[in-house]
Design a protein around this motif. Sequence first.
Motif, mmCIF file in Angstrom:
data_model
loop_
_atom_site.group_PDB
_atom_site.id
_atom_site.type_symbol
_atom_site.label_atom_id
_atom_site.label_comp_id
_atom_site.label_asym_id
_atom_site.label_seq_id
_atom_site.Cartn_x
_atom_site.Cartn_y
_atom_site.Cartn_z
ATOM 1 N N LEU A 185 2.105 12.024 2.189
ATOM 2 C CA LEU A 185 0.964 12.323 0.743
ATOM 3 C C LEU A 185 0.442 13.445 1.216
ATOM 4 O O LEU A 185 0.377 13.780 2.176
ATOM 5 C CB LEU A 185 0.147 10.754 0.880
ATOM 6 N N HIS A 186 0.111 13.897 -0.352
ATOM 7 C CA HIS A 186 -0.570 15.116 -0.271
ATOM 8 C C HIS A 186 -2.043 14.693 0.152
ATOM 9 O O HIS A 186 -2.458 13.350 0.435
ATOM 10 C CB HIS A 186 -0.847 15.639 -1.950
ATOM 11 N N HIS A 187 -2.996 15.532 1.507
ATOM 12 C CA HIS A 187 -3.672 15.354 1.984
ATOM 13 C C HIS A 187 -4.622 14.595 1.226
ATOM 14 O O HIS A 187 -5.767 14.002 2.198
ATOM 15 C CB HIS A 187 -4.264 16.053 3.173
ATOM 16 N N LYS A 188 -5.150 14.228 0.118
ATOM 17 C CA LYS A 188 -6.174 13.780 -0.660
ATOM 18 C C LYS A 188 -5.976 13.187 -0.620
ATOM 19 O O LYS A 188 -6.886 12.710 -1.498
ATOM 20 C CB LYS A 188 -7.152 15.242 -1.517
ATOM 21 N N ALA A 189 -5.048 11.978 -1.607
ATOM 22 C CA ALA A 189 -4.268 11.428 -1.320
ATOM 23 C C ALA A 189 -4.417 10.267 -0.444
ATOM 24 O O ALA A 189 -3.665 8.842 -1.662
ATOM 25 C CB ALA A 189 -3.159 11.625 -2.726
ATOM 26 N N GLN A 190 -4.442 10.276 0.080
ATOM 27 C CA GLN A 190 -3.990 8.797 1.219
ATOM 28 C C GLN A 190 -5.344 8.075 0.737
ATOM 29 O O GLN A 190 -6.542 8.427 0.022
ATOM 30 C CB GLN A 190 -4.542 9.969 2.538
ATOM 31 N N GLY A 191 -4.521 6.646 1.291
ATOM 32 C CA GLY A 191 -6.311 6.118 1.566
ATOM 33 C C GLY A 191 -6.289 4.965 0.034
ATOM 34 O O GLY A 191 -7.083 4.419 -0.364
ATOM 35 N N LYS A 192 -4.891 4.952 -0.729
ATOM 36 C CA LYS A 192 -4.728 5.002 -2.066
ATOM 37 C C LYS A 192 -4.345 3.688 -2.455
ATOM 38 O O LYS A 192 -3.905 3.992 -3.496
ATOM 39 C CB LYS A 192 -5.296 6.600 -2.996
ATOM 40 N N GLY A 193 -2.411 3.545 -1.684
ATOM 41 C CA GLY A 193 -2.504 2.886 -2.291
ATOM 42 C C GLY A 193 -0.967 3.793 -2.280
ATOM 43 O O GLY A 193 0.381 2.619 -2.997
ATOM 44 N N ILE A 194 -0.542 4.517 -2.537
ATOM 45 C CA ILE A 194 0.525 5.572 -2.876
ATOM 46 C C ILE A 194 1.960 5.543 -2.062
ATOM 47 O O ILE A 194 2.317 5.434 -2.404
ATOM 48 C CB ILE A 194 0.001 6.829 -3.687
ATOM 49 N N GLY A 195 1.117 5.413 -0.786
ATOM 50 C CA GLY A 195 2.547 5.317 0.342
ATOM 51 C C GLY A 195 2.771 3.912 -0.214
ATOM 52 O O GLY A 195 4.818 3.375 0.198
ATOM 53 N N THR A 196 2.374 2.994 0.212
ATOM 54 C CA THR A 196 2.807 1.456 0.069
ATOM 55 C C THR A 196 3.808 1.364 -1.746
ATOM 56 O O THR A 196 4.398 1.393 -1.131
ATOM 57 C CB THR A 196 1.827 1.332 -0.359
ATOM 58 N N ARG A 197 3.686 2.282 -2.017
ATOM 59 C CA ARG A 197 4.114 1.963 -3.770
ATOM 60 C C ARG A 197 5.272 2.997 -3.491
ATOM 61 O O ARG A 197 5.841 2.086 -4.013
ATOM 62 C CB ARG A 197 2.754 2.873 -5.071
ATOM 63 N N VAL A 240 16.826 -0.084 8.007
ATOM 64 C CA VAL A 240 15.929 1.125 8.006
ATOM 65 C C VAL A 240 14.695 1.304 8.769
ATOM 66 O O VAL A 240 14.423 0.263 9.437
ATOM 67 C CB VAL A 240 14.660 0.294 6.470
ATOM 68 N N ILE A 241 14.602 2.324 9.721
ATOM 69 C CA ILE A 241 14.133 2.926 10.827
ATOM 70 C C ILE A 241 13.453 3.975 10.175
ATOM 71 O O ILE A 241 13.535 4.696 9.656
ATOM 72 C CB ILE A 241 15.524 3.942 11.997
ATOM 73 N N GLY A 242 11.707 3.605 11.291
ATOM 74 C CA GLY A 242 10.785 4.775 10.729
ATOM 75 C C GLY A 242 10.096 4.949 12.087
ATOM 76 O O GLY A 242 10.390 4.329 12.921
ATOM 77 N N GLY A 243 10.784 6.432 12.016
ATOM 78 C CA GLY A 243 9.962 6.716 13.078
ATOM 79 C C GLY A 243 8.702 7.367 13.330
ATOM 80 O O GLY A 243 8.551 8.054 12.396
ATOM 81 N N ILE A 244 7.679 7.475 14.014
ATOM 82 C CA ILE A 244 6.329 7.627 14.119
ATOM 83 C C ILE A 244 6.153 8.346 15.216
ATOM 84 O O ILE A 244 5.881 7.731 16.410
ATOM 85 C CB ILE A 244 5.447 6.476 13.753
ATOM 86 N N SER A 245 5.639 9.420 14.800
ATOM 87 C CA SER A 245 5.111 10.457 16.093
ATOM 88 C C SER A 245 3.182 9.619 15.830
ATOM 89 O O SER A 245 2.856 9.103 15.493
ATOM 90 C CB SER A 245 4.664 11.845 15.714
ATOM 91 N N LEU A 246 2.815 9.211 17.659
ATOM 92 C CA LEU A 246 1.636 8.358 18.012
ATOM 93 C C LEU A 246 0.340 9.822 18.441
ATOM 94 O O LEU A 246 0.856 10.416 18.791
ATOM 95 C CB LEU A 246 2.349 7.624 18.798
ATOM 96 N N ALA A 279 -2.653 5.078 10.023
ATOM 97 C CA ALA A 279 -2.349 4.897 8.831
ATOM 98 C C ALA A 279 -0.891 4.834 8.727
ATOM 99 O O ALA A 279 -0.232 3.733 8.094
ATOM 100 C CB ALA A 279 -2.376 6.041 8.228
ATOM 101 N N SER A 280 0.343 5.498 9.729
ATOM 102 C CA SER A 280 1.477 5.217 9.288
ATOM 103 C C SER A 280 2.094 3.789 9.979
ATOM 104 O O SER A 280 2.697 2.925 9.358
ATOM 105 C CB SER A 280 2.453 6.860 10.041
#
Length: 160
Positions: free
Chosen positions: A85-97, A114-120, A124-125
């Motif tokens: 997500l654009h860094h100014k668009a985070q926290g608005k539910g766009i990622g969920t959608r 479906v596999i999701g790899g997440i750097s820790l 948020a991810s």
Amino acid sequence: MIRQVKPADASLIAGIYNHFIKHSIATFELDSIDSDEMLNRVKKITASYPFVVFEENDQILGYAYASAWKSRKAYARTVETSVYLHHKAQGKGIGTRLYSHLMNELKNKEIHAVIGGISLPNDASVKLHEKLGFQKIGHFKQVGRKFDKWIDVGYWELLL
């Protein structure tokens, strides 16, 4: 609105991604990419898998896509997914959608895992993946190095 990616989106998508390259551990890439490289990646991905963007007021605010998990034929119904997500668009539910839309497309393509790899750390991810039903299945310690520090990677899985 969520729609399929277009070649003309490559420059805006590269801009979103380059922010993560420069300022985040969310990707292990170290060097920024240009719009031509992003266009090549979009073409390669869309030849086999879905790639969607969230657009609002003629601006791309985020994107999500699936790619091959492994190259062996037995893995053909397993994919790895990514969302940025654009860094100014985070926290608005766009990622969920975006991710929900992508999962529906993957179900229609008869994808099974479906596999999701997440750097820790990346709370948020992790929250996004778990909100959509992904379960943590693995944790690799210190497998990446960025910004002069070792980074862990966790893997989450969703069976469709």
